[in-house]
Design a protein around this motif. Structure first.
Motif, PDB file in Angstrom:
ATOM      1  N   SER A   1       1.056  -1.322   0.091  1.00  0.00           N
ATOM      2  CA  SER A   1       0.056  -0.116  -0.130  1.00  0.00           C
ATOM      3  C   SER A   1       1.118   1.173   0.159  1.00  0.00           C
ATOM      4  O   SER A   1       1.862   0.791   0.275  1.00  0.00           O
ATOM      5  N   PRO A   2       0.540   2.573  -0.140  1.00  0.00           N
ATOM      6  CA  PRO A   2       1.221   3.365  -0.411  1.00  0.00           C
ATOM      7  C   PRO A   2       1.636   3.726   1.094  1.00  0.00           C
ATOM      8  O   PRO A   2       2.954   4.746   1.282  1.00  0.00           O
ATOM      9  N   TYR A   3       0.943   3.142   2.187  1.00  0.00           N
ATOM     10  CA  TYR A   3       0.714   3.694   3.255  1.00  0.00           C
ATOM     11  C   TYR A   3       2.280   2.446   3.762  1.00  0.00           C
ATOM     12  O   TYR A   3       2.416   2.309   5.615  1.00  0.00           O
ATOM     13  N   GLU A   4       2.641   2.035   3.344  1.00  0.00           N
ATOM     14  CA  GLU A   4       4.113   1.019   3.547  1.00  0.00           C
ATOM     15  C   GLU A   4       5.313   1.529   4.419  1.00  0.00           C
ATOM     16  O   GLU A   4       5.625   2.263   3.472  1.00  0.00           O
ATOM     17  N   LEU A   5       5.494   0.969   5.735  1.00  0.00           N
ATOM     18  CA  LEU A   5       6.791   1.628   6.593  1.00  0.00           C
ATOM     19  C   LEU A   5       7.763   0.541   6.821  1.00  0.00           C
ATOM     20  O   LEU A   5       7.833  -0.769   6.701  1.00  0.00           O
ATOM     21  N   ASP A   6       8.798   0.978   6.620  1.00  0.00           N
ATOM     22  CA  ASP A   6       9.653  -0.528   7.578  1.00  0.00           C
ATOM     23  C   ASP A   6       9.649  -0.835   8.662  1.00  0.00           C
ATOM     24  O   ASP A   6       9.145   0.532   9.611  1.00  0.00           O
ATOM     25  N   ALA A   7      10.424  -0.995   9.418  1.00  0.00           N
ATOM     26  CA  ALA A   7      10.386  -1.281  10.813  1.00  0.00           C
ATOM     27  C   ALA A   7      11.036   0.714  11.882  1.00  0.00           C
ATOM     28  O   ALA A   7      10.463   0.875  12.565  1.00  0.00           O
ATOM     29  N   LEU A   8      11.628   0.783  10.735  1.00  0.00           N
ATOM     30  CA  LEU A   8      12.772   1.701  11.474  1.00  0.00           C
ATOM     31  C   LEU A   8      11.489   3.250  11.138  1.00  0.00           C
ATOM     32  O   LEU A   8      11.692   3.562  12.215  1.00  0.00           O
ATOM     33  N   GLN A   9      10.892   2.989  10.385  1.00  0.00           N
ATOM     34  CA  GLN A   9       9.970   4.103  10.134  1.00  0.00           C
ATOM     35  C   GLN A   9       8.765   4.176  11.121  1.00  0.00           C
ATOM     36  O   GLN A   9       8.037   4.360  11.448  1.00  0.00           O
ATOM     37  N   ARG A  10       8.565   2.875  10.890  1.00  0.00           N
ATOM     38  CA  ARG A  10       7.365   2.360  12.582  1.00  0.00           C
ATOM     39  C   ARG A  10       7.677   2.530  13.901  1.00  0.00           C
ATOM     40  O   ARG A  10       6.991   3.175  14.494  1.00  0.00           O
ATOM     41  N   LEU A  11       9.152   2.408  13.601  1.00  0.00           N
ATOM     42  CA  LEU A  11       9.013   3.010  15.398  1.00  0.00           C
ATOM     43  C   LEU A  11       8.888   4.179  15.365  1.00  0.00           C
ATOM     44  O   LEU A  11       8.766   4.616  16.378  1.00  0.00           O
ATOM     45  N   PHE A  12       9.961   4.724  14.704  1.00  0.00           N
ATOM     46  CA  PHE A  12       9.689   6.740  14.233  1.00  0.00           C
ATOM     47  C   PHE A  12       8.452   6.915  14.921  1.00  0.00           C
ATOM     48  O   PHE A  12       7.902   7.606  16.288  1.00  0.00           O
ATOM     49  N   LEU A  13       7.693   6.657  13.847  1.00  0.00           N
ATOM     50  CA  LEU A  13       6.480   7.022  14.001  1.00  0.00           C
ATOM     51  C   LEU A  13       4.869   6.893  15.181  1.00  0.00           C
ATOM     52  O   LEU A  13       4.644   7.231  16.460  1.00  0.00           O
ATOM     53  N   PHE A  14       5.766   5.297  15.865  1.00  0.00           N
ATOM     54  CA  PHE A  14       5.100   5.275  16.727  1.00  0.00           C
ATOM     55  C   PHE A  14       5.345   5.511  18.207  1.00  0.00           C
ATOM     56  O   PHE A  14       4.737   5.720  19.070  1.00  0.00           O
ATOM     57  N   THR A  15       6.373   5.872  18.550  1.00  0.00           N
ATOM     58  CA  THR A  15       6.822   6.318  19.711  1.00  0.00           C
ATOM     59  C   THR A  15       6.355   7.753  20.127  1.00  0.00           C
ATOM     60  O   THR A  15       6.921   7.710  21.317  1.00  0.00           O
ATOM     61  N   ARG A  16       6.192   8.267  18.847  1.00  0.00           N
ATOM     62  CA  ARG A  16       6.109   9.846  19.300  1.00  0.00           C
ATOM     63  C   ARG A  16       4.862   9.732  20.469  1.00  0.00           C
ATOM     64  O   ARG A  16       4.545  10.922  21.492  1.00  0.00           O
ATOM     65  N   ALA A  17       4.269   8.504  20.208  1.00  0.00           N
ATOM     66  CA  ALA A  17       3.323   8.007  21.817  1.00  0.00           C
ATOM     67  C   ALA A  17       3.649   7.764  23.139  1.00  0.00           C
ATOM     68  O   ALA A  17       2.433   8.046  23.970  1.00  0.00           O
TER      69      ALA A  17
END
Length: 431
Positions: free
Chosen positions: A388-404
């Protein structure tokens, strides 16, 4: 404080490592290895549900659960359980290593050993941890014998999954502001209201819910802790919340006359605040060490990225990597110190300190992951047709998730207030 591992602990470690190695190599669960962590709760759903039952058959759910009702029988995650010993199997309470609910007995150090080996094996993210690590010790400390006998065996077997109904749109960090109401109707309560940020609500069979059972009550008073079945069509509705990562770990839950039996009120009507605060203390026990091993694995991934990309040659980034490693070691020592302490007023702020430490540390790790990659961190997959156009790799997911990280589980501001008021004795903030 001394916290070490003796010969029996190492025997237990060998048994745990062998069991995990054998069961994770099999065709049934090999694909689930490393899946289902924070930010990836959507991965391997069917396999991870089956994995809970596999853990239950092995007796690995509920290590250290006590055998008696009330605080004196509680040994989950924070105190050592009686009759500990390696080589315990699942089953009834028929031997020195077998607990009363089919769980293995284990000392505190053995619980830590299992947590470490589980994380190091990259075993699947747990679906049953809320029932095992939060509800179960709460029932052992505050529940009746009947409630323990009804709810603990299914958790120990991996058959029953739970979620937590605490936060509301107007009562997140300020939990005392909750408005969900439960009205007595014969031998049941009818619950009306909304909960939010509810992890695993779509998968859960049950939810423990804080609701006001005394009309007109405010603050901490008039709140009860109710056990509510989720399978109530038309009365319980779950709506996923889509996050920055594109996934939906959290949910809204709406109760419209949902039914909870009077016999499923834990700690007695109106005593929910005391029960709820006790549960929050269990939330940061041995599981904190599991979390830190996962953090170490994520840090290793960031270091590999820095080496592979050549970013490790930047002295500023290299210094940040070293700092992350050193701070993680300090968090581990602090967690071991807390587990080895005797409790009491001296440790009133220990869980808040732990939350402040790991929340900001993990957030900085996400930022560092983007820093070592540079501008490429903002780029998606090269071939959009493969995902999907919003597919993330592990490091990108790590960054976004840790904002919370500095918000969920108790915001940093609330943790600082707890430390100020309960440990330092400072006056309460004006409201």
């Amino acid at each position: 404080m001394e916290f070490g591992f003796g010969p029996e602990d190492e025997e237990f470690r060998a048994e745990a490592r062998a069991w995990l190695g054998e069961h994770l190599r099999g065709a049934a669960f090999a694909e689930a290895v490393g899946r289902g962590g924070p930010g990836s709760e959507h991965e391997g759903v069917a396999q991870r549900r089956a994995w809970e039952r596999e853990l239950g058959r092995g007796g690995w759910i509920g290590l250290g659960w006590g055998s008696g009702a009330g605080p004196e029988g509680m040994s989950s995650g924070l105190r050592a359980g009686p009759g500990a010993g390696a080589g315990a199997g699942a089953g009834s309470d028929g031997g020195p290593g077998v607990g009363p609910y089919g769980n293995r007995r284990a000392t505190l150090t053995q619980q830590v050993v299992w947590a470490e080996e589980y994380a190091r094996a990259r075993a699947p993210g747990r679906y049953g941890h809320i029932g095992e690590n939060l509800l179960a010790p709460t029932l052992l400390a505050h529940g009746t014998r009947e409630q323990q006998d009804e709810f603990l065996p299914p958790i120990a077997r991996g058959d029953a999954l739970w979620c937590q109904g605490y936060s509301e749109p107007g009562a997140g960090s300020d939990l005392a502001g909750l408005r969900t109401a439960a009205v007595r109707d014969g031998d049941a309560y009818r619950i009306t209201g909304q909960k939010i940020w509810t992890s695993l609500a779509r998968e859960a069979d049950w939810c423990f819910v804080l609701a006001r059972t005394e009309a007109g009550s405010r603050g901490h008073r008039g709140i009860s802790f109710l056990l509510v079945p989720m399978d109530q069509p038309g009365r319980v509705e779950v709506r996923p919340i889509r996050q920055l990562t594109g996934t939906s770990e959290f949910n809204e839950v709406f109760f419209d006359g949902a039914i909870a039996r009077v016999s499923h009120v834990v700690g007695g009507a109106g005593n929910g605040w005391r029960v709820a605060m006790g549960l929050l203390g269990f939330e940061r026990g041995v599981s904190t060490l599991v979390q830190q091993i996962g953090f170490a694995q994520e840090l290793e991934g960031v270091v590999r990225e820095a080496v592979d990309s050549g970013a490790v040659g930047d002295p500023v980034l290299r210094d940040r990597l070293v700092r992350q490693w050193a701070e993680l070691r300090v968090m581990r020592w602090n967690a071991l110190r807390t587990l080895g302490s005797s409790g009491g007023d001296a440790d009133a702020g220990a869980s808040s300190v732990a939350k402040l430490l790991w929340g900001r540390w993990h957030q900085r790790l996400g930022e560092l992951a983007m820093g070592v990659r540079g501008a490429a961190a903002a780029v998606g997959p090269a071939d959009w047709s493969e995902g999907s156009p919003y597919e993330l790799d592990a490091l990108q997911r790590l960054f976004l998730f840790t904002r919370a990280d500095t918000i969920y589980g108790g915001s940093d501001e609330i943790q600082r207030n707890i430390i100020a008021e309960r440990v330092l004795g400072l006056p309460r903030e004006a409201r």
